[in-house]
Design a protein around this motif. Structure first.
Motif, PDB file in Angstrom:
ATOM      1  N   LEU A 222      -4.574   1.554  -2.568  1.00 53.59           N
ATOM      2  CA  LEU A 222      -4.182   0.260  -2.727  1.00 53.59           C
ATOM      3  C   LEU A 222      -4.134  -0.382  -3.776  1.00 53.59           C
ATOM      4  CD1 LEU A 222      -7.886  -0.175  -0.552  1.00 53.59           C
ATOM      5  CD2 LEU A 222      -5.537  -0.183   0.345  1.00 53.59           C
TER       6      LEU A 222
ATOM      7  N   LEU B  42      -1.756  -4.743  -3.133  1.00 54.10           N
ATOM      8  CA  LEU B  42      -1.526  -5.332  -2.080  1.00 54.10           C
ATOM      9  C   LEU B  42      -1.122  -6.915  -2.360  1.00 54.10           C
ATOM     10  CD1 LEU B  42      -4.941  -4.122  -0.402  1.00 54.10           C
ATOM     11  CD2 LEU B  42      -2.478  -2.995  -0.446  1.00 54.10           C
TER      12      LEU B  42
ATOM     13  N   SER C 150      -4.043  -4.522  -8.294  1.00 50.90           N
ATOM     14  CA  SER C 150      -3.898  -4.439  -6.880  1.00 50.90           C
ATOM     15  C   SER C 150      -2.406  -4.239  -6.546  1.00 50.90           C
ATOM     16  CB  SER C 150      -4.485  -5.368  -6.261  1.00 50.90           C
ATOM     17  OG  SER C 150      -4.326  -5.424  -4.736  1.00 50.90           O
TER      18      SER C 150
ATOM     19  N   ALA D 290       0.738  -1.124  -0.145  1.00 51.26           N
ATOM     20  CA  ALA D 290      -0.025   0.025   0.102  1.00 51.26           C
ATOM     21  C   ALA D 290       0.800   1.317  -0.102  1.00 51.26           C
ATOM     22  CB  ALA D 290      -0.988  -0.110   1.005  1.00 51.26           C
TER      23      ALA D 290
END
Length: 761
Positions: free
Chosen positions: A263, A309, A307, A249
């Motif tokens: 994110l 993450l 993403s 992040a």
């Protein structure tokens, strides 16, 4: 007595001066002499020579030499006070930003192609852009931009700008083909990728006696950079034992200065678009011609996500409770939501026009724009499960569209003296909106199931106008006009899963007077003062959106008032023999401006489209264009605009009073230098600047230089053209050469390279 501001005094003083100066000037001047208004460019503009407003234009030759063009909207980006909110190549939401309106007000501008209306007046936001795709860049002969609502020939949506695209027809056999590729490396947060694309187009045309035709096709394949990012406000909740520990992040502050975590990247659009265009023109007589246009556009869009993450095993994480630095963050199923969209749009246009050059000429233009297919699919479940299908929703917009009819006549009594030129006509438009959302068992390929929501409605406008350009003395021209519009909204409805509720029909009529006085003070000096009224009617989506609660429609006002503007302009133009210098002072006073805002005077508060009592916009614009400056072959153009746009009254949201109108920057500037090295080689260096602006009505977005903000920018572009032979032209170019990182909520493209080869026969 109500005080008149300085701008109104300036206009009235100009009218009064006319009466005092006319007699003396007429006695000294040759009564048979009519001094023309100054025109610098060799090619005549497509606008009416009696147009009572400032207008700027660019020709096909200038576009080809100076602009890295992929789509038609690219062609106007260096004109004064005009900006196109184009987020990436292939963007379907390219909104016009004018000197008095921002990119949240799409219905305050108009775009025409050969008299056919391309403006999507179904709504008033970034979702309702002009249909630029119906005009291939290769067909453009020139583009002219008219500033302000000073001509009675155009509806009140012209209070911002009116863009007139003029295309051409062949005089002999022509064949054109172009191959183009483009690429940018985009870096922001955890994204560092190349986004590439290509375009192929071909155009054929010929003339056979009285019949001429063009047929063209275009294929665009473009990968856009991320348009949005998944973010959450900084958490104060301690993570639990079952939360997934993740890394990757990013932390920064949002547009309002509040801490957040980033994110991942979302709305990464891969769009494949195809255009087909057919134009037929037939000379029925030497002075009467008919034309037919067919436009087809299809888009296949695939939206992906990324993403940042990663779980302890290095796998991407898309949903659920996660542990970021010891704090809990909850990711909803749609935090990282892919999507697919398929669109097929059709446009038909038919015109009949006389060109006698005598006392009478007339034209009739009708068009039909239809959303033949408009389907958007999204999943209900989170990734990675959604990659293989599963439940979701399908949003449909097919059946939406508009129809228009324009009849116009020109009467030139006393043609030999040219004292009067009268224009009058009739306008009709009908806008139809039909939006439905359904559930589906498979968001990738399933059929529609139960209804989720829907809204629909129609608006219809009929208008009559008349305008007289009266040259009452050799150096003086007074233009007076009046436009009456009758507007009708009907068949509005709103639905949820189980209920459909209707809206009452509405009808209103409005009259818009116009006046302009031009004085040719000397062969090289022109002065003009213009003043006009304009009404911008609420669009279908502004009127008929909302929600159903306890059997009633809420978060909506079907009785919205139209925007009402008084606009004034005073212009001085100086012919510099090889150039033109223009200075314009302008002001716009808008009552009942339409914006989405929160009404804080009621409890609970209501957020919806509402009328803002009064916004005043005033400014000054300096523009220059010249050829062969200092050395032969060097062309220069540029502009500098200052605008002060302030909300003066807003009873429903007092915190906005005294604040700057959203998306209207205080300073704008353009500069373009093109050098012709002989007949084959041209170099262009151009720059664009936009100053501070805001996203919010109360201007609380104090951190503009980030995702979600609306930032300043200074962008340098360049292009080089080389003609290898009469048939082959190659070009290379770079947009955003200085790789400036800037935003209009979404991030704009970073440094982008273009390479193109064109064959003209």
């Amino acid at each position: 007595m109500r005080k008149m501001n300085a701008w109104r005094w300036l206009f009235c003083a100009a009218l009064a001066t006319a009466a005092n100066w006319t007699a003396a000037y007429a006695g000294e001047a040759n009564p048979d002499t009519q001094l023309p208004e100054v025109v610098v460019r060799g090619e005549l503009p497509a606008v009416d020579p009696n147009l009572p407003a400032v207008h700027e234009g660019v020709t096909a030759k200038e576009i080809g030499e100076t602009v890295n063009v992929v789509n038609s909207e690219d062609a106007v980006k260096y004109l004064p006070s005009v900006q196109i909110r184009k987020r990436y190549i292939g963007d379907r939401n390219s909104i016009i930003v004018t000197r008095t309106s921002g990119s949240l007000s799409s219905a305050r501008s108009l775009v025409y192609a050969d008299g056919l209306l391309l403006s999507n007046l179904l709504g008033n936001s970034y979702n309702f852009p002009p249909r630029w795709s119906m005009v291939p860049p290769e067909e453009i002969k020139r583009i002219d931009v008219i500033y302000g609502p000073f001509s009675a020939a155009y509806p009140g949506n012209s209070m911002g700008t009116t863009v007139l695209i003029t295309t051409r027809m062949p005089e002999k056999f022509e064949a054109h083909a172009k191959v183009q590729s483009f690429s940018q490396n985009f870096k922001l947060y955890g994204t560092d990728s190349d986004y590439n694309g290509s375009q192929f187009n071909a155009l054929l045309g010929n003339r056979h006696g009285d019949l001429s035709w063009f047929i063209g096709a275009n294929h665009l394949d473009s990968h856009g950079q991320p348009m949005t990012f998944a973010t959450l406000g900084a958490s104060a909740s301690t993570a639990g034992a079952g939360d997934t520990v993740v890394t990757g992040a990013y932390r920064d502050n949002d547009a309002n200065g509040k801490p957040r975590v980033v994110l991942g990247a979302t709305s990464i659009d891969h769009t494949v678009q195809d255009n087909f265009n057919l134009k037929l023109a037939y000379d029925l007589t030497p002075t009467l011609s008919a034309a037919y246009s067919l436009g087809y556009w299809q888009d296949d869009s695939d939206v992906s996500v990324q993403s940042y993450l990663r779980d302890p095993n290095g796998h991407p994480v898309y949903s659920g409770n996660v542990n970021i630095d010891g704090y809990r963050y909850s990711l909803a199923a749609n935090t990282f939501q892919p999507g697919k969209r398929k669109e097929e749009h059709w446009m038909h246009g038919l015109s009949l026009k006389s060109d006698t050059g005598g006392a009478w000429d007339w034209q009739a233009v009708t068009s039909w724009y239809n959303f033949g297919k408009d389907e958007q699919r999204s999943p209900a479940s989170a990734l990675p499960a959604a990659q293989s299908g599963g439940a979701g929703q399908i949003a449909l917009g097919d059946g939406t569209g508009w129809r228009t009819l324009d009849l116009k006549a020109d009467w030139r009594p006393g043609l030999d003296k040219g004292t009067h030129q009268v224009e009058f006509g009739y306008h009709y438009d009908h806008y139809i909106l039909d939006s439905r959302v359904f559930s589906t068992v498979n968001w990738l390929s399933g059929a529609t199931a139960a209804r989720v929501s829907a809204f629909a409605g129609d608006t219809e406008t009929q208008a009559l106008f008349v305008q007289d350009a009266w040259r009452f003395a050799p150096a003086w021209k007074l233009t007076l006009g009046e436009r009456y519009e009758y507007w009708h909204a009907f068949d509005g409805s709103l639905s949820n899963a189980a209920t459909t509720l209707g809206y009452s029909a509405r009808s209103e009529g409005f009259s818009s007077p116009k006046a302009s006085l031009a004085f040719q003070a000397a062969p090289d000096w022109l002065l003009r003062a213009s003043h006009g009224r304009a009404y911008r009617m609420p669009t279908v989506s502004e009127l008929f959106q909302g929600t159903i609660n306890s059997g009633a429609i809420v978060n909506n006002d079907p009785n919205l008032k139209p925007e009402k503007a008084w606009s004034s302009e005073f212009t001085v133009e100086r012919n510099l023999q090889n150039g033109l210098l223009r200075l314009s002072l302008f002001q716009e006073d808008v009552a009942d401006a339409l914006y989405s805002q929160t009404n804080v005077t009621v409890f609970p508060t209501v957020t919806s489209i509402q009328n803002i009592d009064k916004i005043r916009t005033r400014g000054i614009e300096l523009a220059y264009q010249g050829k062969d400056i200092a050395v032969r072959g060097l062309d220069l153009s540029g502009s500098l605009t200052y605008v002060d746009s302030v909300i003066l009254k807003n009873d429903k949201f007092p915190a906005s009073v005294g604040k700057q109108q959203p998306r209207v920057p205080n300073w704008r500037a353009t500069a373009v230098a093109t050098y012709h090295q002989g007949d084959r080689l041209t170099y262009t260096l151009a720059a664009r600047y936009s100053g501070r602006q805001y996203n919010t009505l109360d201007n609380i977005d104090s951190n503009p230089d980030t995702y979600g903000g609306t930032s300043r920018f200074f962008v340098v572009d360049t292009k080089v053209n080389y003609v290898f032979a009469k048939l082959v032209t190659a070009s290379v170019g770079v947009d955003n050469l200085n790789n400036y990182r800037y935003y209009a909520y979404h991030p704009y493209p970073q440094r982008t390279f273009y390479v193109a080869v064109k064959i003209d026969y």
